[in-house]
Structures are given as C-alpha cells and as structure tokens.
Design an enzyme around this catalytic site. Structure first.
Site, PDB file in Angstrom:
ATOM      1  N   LEU A  65      -6.977  -4.136  -5.069  1.00 44.56           N
ATOM      2  CA  LEU A  65      -7.605  -4.699  -6.267  1.00 44.56           C
ATOM      3  C   LEU A  65      -6.562  -5.039  -7.334  1.00 44.56           C
ATOM      4  O   LEU A  65      -5.429  -4.551  -7.283  1.00 44.56           O
ATOM      5  CB  LEU A  65      -8.629  -3.687  -6.802  1.00 44.56           C
ATOM      6  N   PRO A  66      -6.962  -5.867  -8.321  1.00 43.88           N
ATOM      7  CA  PRO A  66      -5.956  -6.393  -9.242  1.00 43.88           C
ATOM      8  C   PRO A  66      -5.302  -5.370 -10.174  1.00 43.88           C
ATOM      9  O   PRO A  66      -4.104  -5.483 -10.439  1.00 43.88           O
ATOM     10  CB  PRO A  66      -6.731  -7.424 -10.072  1.00 43.88           C
ATOM     11  N   THR A  97      -1.349  -2.207  -6.843  1.00 46.94           N
ATOM     12  CA  THR A  97      -0.259  -1.709  -7.691  1.00 46.94           C
ATOM     13  C   THR A  97      -0.855  -1.310  -9.034  1.00 46.94           C
ATOM     14  O   THR A  97      -1.387  -2.159  -9.756  1.00 46.94           O
ATOM     15  CB  THR A  97       0.810  -2.808  -7.909  1.00 46.94           C
ATOM     16  N   LYS A 172       7.096   1.416  -6.286  1.00 47.72           N
ATOM     17  CA  LYS A 172       6.636   0.021  -6.234  1.00 47.72           C
ATOM     18  C   LYS A 172       6.943  -0.709  -7.548  1.00 47.72           C
ATOM     19  O   LYS A 172       7.366  -1.874  -7.556  1.00 47.72           O
ATOM     20  CB  LYS A 172       5.128   0.006  -5.947  1.00 47.72           C
ATOM     21  N   LYS A 247       1.532  -7.734 -15.133  1.00 42.08           N
ATOM     22  CA  LYS A 247       0.978  -6.369 -15.124  1.00 42.08           C
ATOM     23  C   LYS A 247       2.034  -5.381 -14.640  1.00 42.08           C
ATOM     24  O   LYS A 247       2.254  -4.327 -15.246  1.00 42.08           O
ATOM     25  CB  LYS A 247      -0.259  -6.331 -14.216  1.00 42.08           C
TER      26      LYS A 247
END
Ligand code: NAD
Length: 315
Positions: A65-66, A97, A172, A247
């Site tokens: 998901l975003p 992420t 990440k 983001k």
C-alpha cells in the site's frame, strides 16, 4: 500452496500477485480501484469486494500500500483486519515502505490479536516485481521470516533479515534516499552532457562502463528513448511514483532528525523532487525519473510516440 490475501494492486502489487498465482498459490485480491482487479482475476486471482472478503479465508495477508497512514488504517482501523477478522495464527507481511515506528506499532498489534507480522519492504522497482527478482528487506523474528520465506521466494531473489520489527523499514529508507540521490545525480549528468552536444545514449553507455555506473543508469534511465524498458520511454508512466519517493525522502529526513544524523544530499534530493512536484501536480503520479524534465525541457509526448533514441528540443 498457500492461501493468500493480497491488498494493494498498484504498480508493484499487481506483478507480485501474478508471480504468486504462477507459483500455484490461491490469491484473494483487493484494491480500492476495482479496475485493477479484473486483469488479475483473468489470470486466476479470486476477486474480493472488501478487504475483509480478501482476508477471511487465508493463512497469509500481504499488503502493498502507498503509505503508513493507509497501512495502519487497513490493519488497525475500526473496520480494519485486527478488529474484524479472527487473526489467530495468521501471518501478516507488509511490503509497503512506511515509517519504522508504524511497522513496530503494527507488529505489536498483530501480537495482541494472536498473529505474527514482519515488515518486508522491497527493492528492485517494477521491473524486479515483474521478473520476480525483488529484494526483500525484513524486520521481525527469524521464526516468522522462515514461515514467510517460501512465499517471498516466489516474488524475489534476495531476502535480507536486517533486525527486529522496523529494521527492514529503516534499511529500505536508507536505500531509497540513495536511489533518490542517484536519480537526481544521473539526470543532472545527462542534462549537462546533452547541453554540451553529447548524445544521451552514448553518454549513458560511457557511464555504465565508468565510475558513474549505478542502478539508475543501468535499469532506470531517465532520458526518453535511451532504454526502451524504462518508464522514461513510456511517457514516465508506471514505475515508482514521484509522490512515493517524496514520502520515502521525508521518512529519511525524519529518521535523520530523530537520530541526529546529517543527510545533506538526501535533503537536497528531497527539495529538488519537492520543487518538481510543486511545479506541476501531474508530476506526482509519474515515475520519479520525470525529474529529468527539471533539468532539461523533455517533450513527454514525443518520448511516447518516438521511442527510438532521440534528442529532445533544446531551449
Ligand atoms: P501504487 O500507488 O502504484 O499502488 C498502491 C495501490 O494501493 C493503489 O492501487 C491503490 O489504489 C491501493 N490502495 C490505496 N489504499 C488502499 C486500501 N485502503 N485498500 C486497498 N488498496 C488500497 O504504489 P506502488 O508503486 O505499487 O508502491 C506500493 C508500495 O511499495 C509503496 O509503499 C511504495 O513506496 C513501495 N515501493 C514501490 C516501488 C516502485 O518502484 N513502485 C519499489 C519499492 C517499494
């Protein structure tokens, strides 16, 4: 064969689901955008009209998901998985992420409802997702990772266990800060070369075999037409949305602030991409290599219609 509920069928989620189906798993799918489900149903996925429907008869739930806010809503919200599903014995794998703190809170929530969870963000981009060569960067217990490993191996090649819950996200975020810097640096170098009369394809060939070699110049070339498979040659469609990179760069800066680390290049990259996002709202939904057009007046329409190596109009 595992029974899997997969939520989030965007640029990454859809090809990951395809690889799970190909490996023989039973995959229930859900996305808020119904049009993303039909092509996967045609390949054998089981359609679900709600997240609950996609997760109530499965052993493993994978989320792609975003953002952290959306992941937390999907698991912890009033109608979320933790509050509506009998979660005992389930395995949750979040591949999105998100902030390490969010990953830790989610893992604690999973424990409270009798389930196990790992953060397993991925690297390798859309091409890695399609080829099944993603790198999984896992945080959580090694026992839980071993339960997830067979399914992760159907979608990726390298699996790193980097530490406890949240550690996968920390690694990440470091990686993606580097990716943002590499993308900006590569776009900058290509524009400098073109402004001085070089062909972007020839310059890319030189850099591939020189000290400037990097993942972007190899597999994500930001100049249209240089690499037919890169988003730049497809009108900057697909790939990794600039809004998602922003983001991640924001997450990197938050991590830097809380740990008193200095990230001058990460901050510069974040500001550069942010300026580009503010300059034209459509950039946010395009692949992050659109940053090339901040350095040089790329014609996006031409890049789609004439995929052959081209020199765009100068200014
Ligand atoms: P995307 O925007 O293409 O896909 C996200 C999908 O989630 C969309 O289809 C959206 O409709 C869906 N969605 C949103 N809210 C939802 C909800 N409540 N329930 C179900 N579905 C919902 O993004 P992406 O590129 O596939 O990336 C997904 C995640 O993976 C992000 O966290 C991103 O940072 C990360 N990531 C992306 C890449 C890449 O190259 N694209 C690489 C590594 C990691």
């Amino acid at each position: 064969v595992a029974k899997i509920g997969f939520l989030g069928l965007g640029n990454m989620g859809a090809p990951m689901v395809e690889n799970l189906i190909e490996a023989g798993h039973i995959v229930h799918i859900y996305d808020v955008l119904p049009e993303l489900r039909a092509p996967l149903v045609a390949l054998g996925a089981i359609d679900a009209l709600t997240p609950l429907e996609a997760t109530r008869d499965v052993d493993i739930v994978i989320t792609m998901l975003p953002s952290g806010a959306i992941v937390r809503q999907v698991y912890e919200g009033p109608t979320g998985i933790f509050n509506t599903l009998d979660c005992r014995g389930l395995l949750f794998i979040d591949c999105s992420t998100i902030a390490p703190d969010d990953a830790r809170a989610l893992a604690a929530g999973a424990t409270r409802v009798g389930a196990e969870m790992i953060d397993a963000p991925v690297s390798g981009g859309v091409r890695g997702a399609i080829d099944g060569t993603l790198t999984f960067i896992v945080g959580g217990s090694s026992q839980t990772l071993e339960k997830a490993r067979p399914v992760l191996e159907n979608m990726g090649r390298a699996i790193f266990h980097v530490g406890e819950h949240g550690a996968g996200q920390t690694a990440k975020i470091c990686n993606n800060m580097m990716t943002g810097i590499l993308m900006a640096g590569t776009a900058e170098a290509l524009a400098l070369g073109v402004r001085n009369g070089l062909d972007p394809g020839v310059l890319s060939d030189v850099m591939r075999k020189s000290t400037g070699a990097n993942f972007v110049v190899e597999r994500w070339n930001p100049w249209p037409g240089v690499d037919q498979n890169s988003p730049a040659s497809k009108g900057y469609a697909g790939g990794f949305k600039l809004g998602l990179l922003l983001k991640d760069l924001d997450l990197a800066i938050q991590s830097a602030q809380s740990s008193k680390a200095a990230v001058p290049l990460g901050s510069a990259a974040r500001n550069l991409f942010q300026i580009h996002a503010l300059g034209a709202v459509e950039n946010v939904g395009m692949d992050m290599s659109i940053v090339q057009s901040l350095y040089y007046p790329i014609s996006i329409a031409e890049s789609v219609q004439q995929p052959a190596l081209m020199l765009p109009r100068g200014n």
